[in-house]
Motif scaffolding. Sequence first.
Motif, PDB file in Angstrom:
ATOM      1  N   CYS A 134       0.847  -1.192   0.000  1.00 14.16           N
ATOM      2  CA  CYS A 134       0.000   0.000   0.000  1.00 14.16           C
ATOM      3  C   CYS A 134       0.882   1.242   0.000  1.00 14.16           C
ATOM      4  CB  CYS A 134      -0.878   0.021   1.257  1.00 14.16           C
ATOM      5  SG  CYS A 134      -2.126  -1.262   1.260  1.00 14.16           S
TER       6      CYS A 134
ATOM      7  N   HIS B 153      -0.417   1.922  -5.546  1.00 12.52           N
ATOM      8  CA  HIS B 153      -0.273   0.672  -4.800  1.00 12.52           C
ATOM      9  C   HIS B 153       0.442  -0.306  -5.721  1.00 12.52           C
ATOM     10  CE1 HIS B 153      -2.939   2.193  -1.708  1.00 12.52           C
ATOM     11  NE2 HIS B 153      -3.812   2.530  -2.654  1.00 12.52           N
TER      12      HIS B 153
ATOM     13  N   TYR C 288      -0.291  -8.875   3.385  1.00 15.64           N
ATOM     14  CA  TYR C 288      -0.192  -7.416   3.527  1.00 15.64           C
ATOM     15  C   TYR C 288       0.548  -7.096   4.819  1.00 15.64           C
ATOM     16  CZ  TYR C 288      -4.214  -7.733   6.719  1.00 15.64           C
ATOM     17  OH  TYR C 288      -5.040  -8.048   7.771  1.00 15.64           O
TER      18      TYR C 288
ATOM     19  N   ASN D  92      -5.864   3.687   4.290  1.00 15.03           N
ATOM     20  CA  ASN D  92      -5.453   2.355   3.815  1.00 15.03           C
ATOM     21  C   ASN D  92      -6.144   1.235   4.593  1.00 15.03           C
ATOM     22  OD1 ASN D  92      -3.944   2.948   1.553  1.00 15.03           O
ATOM     23  ND2 ASN D  92      -2.031   3.194   2.678  1.00 15.03           N
TER      24      ASN D  92
END
Length: 460
Positions: free
Chosen positions: A26, A60, A125, A133
Motif C-alpha cells: 500500500c 499501490h 499485507y 489504507n
Amino acid sequence: MFTQETYQKRRAALKNEMSSGICLFCGNNESPMNYPDNTYHFRQDSTFLYYFGMDYPGLHAAIDIDSGEEILFGDDLTIDSIVWMGAQPTLAERAVNYGITDVRPLAKLNKMLEEAQNKGRKIHYLPPYRHDNNIQLFKWLGIHPDELANQVSKEFITAVVEQRAIKSAEEITEIHKAVDITAEMHLEAMRIVRPGMTEAQVAARVHEIALAANGNISFPIIATINGQTLHNHYHGNTLKEGDLFLLDCGAETPLHYAGDMSSTIPVSKKFTERQKEIYHVALNAHESAIAALKPGVPFKEVHLSAARSIINDMKALGFMKGDTEEALAAGAHALFFPCGLGHMMGLDVHDMEDLGEVYVGYEGKAKSTQFGLKSLRLARPLKPGFVLTIEPGVYFIPELIDMWKTQGHNAAFYNFDKIEQYKDFGGIRNEEDFVITDDGYELLGKPIPKRPEDVEAMKQ
Ligand code: GLY
Ligand code: MN
C-alpha cells in the motif's frame, strides 16, 4: 533515485524469501490537514519506496510470488489535475526508471485481489498505519479494520524486515548524507543558542537547514529547555541564563533516508559544574555503549552496558547506592534513564517501526515488561549493515521521582535526599548514528562536539 537495477534486485530478493501468494504494497495518499485540498507534506510509505521507489501519492503495487509479476497500480493525471499541477510524465514513463513495466489502472487491483481470493490464494499485507489504507484493505479484502492487525502476514513482515535491516553500500552513502545535514543542524544550534532566544527560533533555524538541503526533517523537532520530557514538542519557552537546551532533530534526504542526533547545549556560555557532572554521566554511558558495538552482540547488552555505567556514576555522585548488578537487574537506573538506548534507522527514523518492534528489534520474541526495558526498541544481536542510534540520557523527571519515592519502588538503591535537590535539573542526551561493520562499527556523518568543553567552544 537509485538505479532501476537496485529496485529490481530488491524485489527479486523478496520473491526468493516468500513461499507463494500475492504481496500487496500500500502506497500512501495525500493526507488532508483541515480541508481536503490543504494537505500535509506528502510522505510515501517507506516499504513502498524501498521496493518501488515511486514517491507519489495514490499508488499501490503487487508482486505475484507464483507468477513473478510485479505490477504498479495507479491512475494518470486528468486534465483537471494538469491544470492545477502542470504536465507530468505518465505513470508508465516514471515507472520504467524503477524497472517496472507493468502499470495498470487502480481499479484493476480490486479485480486482481478478488480473483486471487476466489482461488483461495494467500494475499500478504503489512500492518497498515493510515486510516484510509485501513478502509482500502477492508474494501479489497473484506477484513474489518479491527481485524486487520490480526491477519497481517508474518512471513511478509519478516522477509521485509530482514532485507531492509541490512543497509547496502549505496544506502549507507545516503544515510551519511542525511547525518551530515543533521550534524549541520546541531552545529548551528550550538552556535546560536543564547539567553533571550525562544525554543521556536532555534527550531525554525535548524528546520531551515533540513529544508534547504532539498529534503525535510525526519521527525518533529525536539528543541527544549525541558529535556527531561523525552518527546517534548512544545517550543513556547524563552531561553535564559543557566538553562540546559536539548536538541533532538534529524534531516531526511530527498531519497528519504534519515539522520537523528541529539545534543545538549548550555544556554549560558558555559555549563555549570552541576550540569557538567551529570553531562559526564550521560557521556560515559554513551562511550561505554559505543565500545560494546560489534556484530553478534545483542543490542540489549549494549543498552545494559550504558545502564551499568549510569548506575556506577550515579553511585559515585551519591544519587544511588547498593550493588550495581542488583540495581541493574531491578531496573533501578530507569529512574534516570527510563527509555531505550537507541533504535534502527534507515528510510524511517525509527526504522520499520510500522512493521512491529517485536519483529524489527526482537526477532519475533517477546519484549521485557520492566519499566525502562519495555521502551527498548532494539534488543537483537547486531549484524553488519545494521544502522542504529546510540542515545542514552540522564533525566530528572519530578513526577517519576515523587512516584517512586512514595511507592518505595527500588528504594534500596536511591538517596532521595540528593535526588530531590535535582528535581529542577532537566535532562541531558547526546545521540549519534552508527553502522555495524564486519568487525565493529563506523560513525555515520560528520562528528559533532560531544565533550562539554567542545560544546562550549562552539559558543565563543
Ligand atoms: N530522535 C527521536 C527518537 O529517537 O525517538
Ligand atoms: Mn533517536
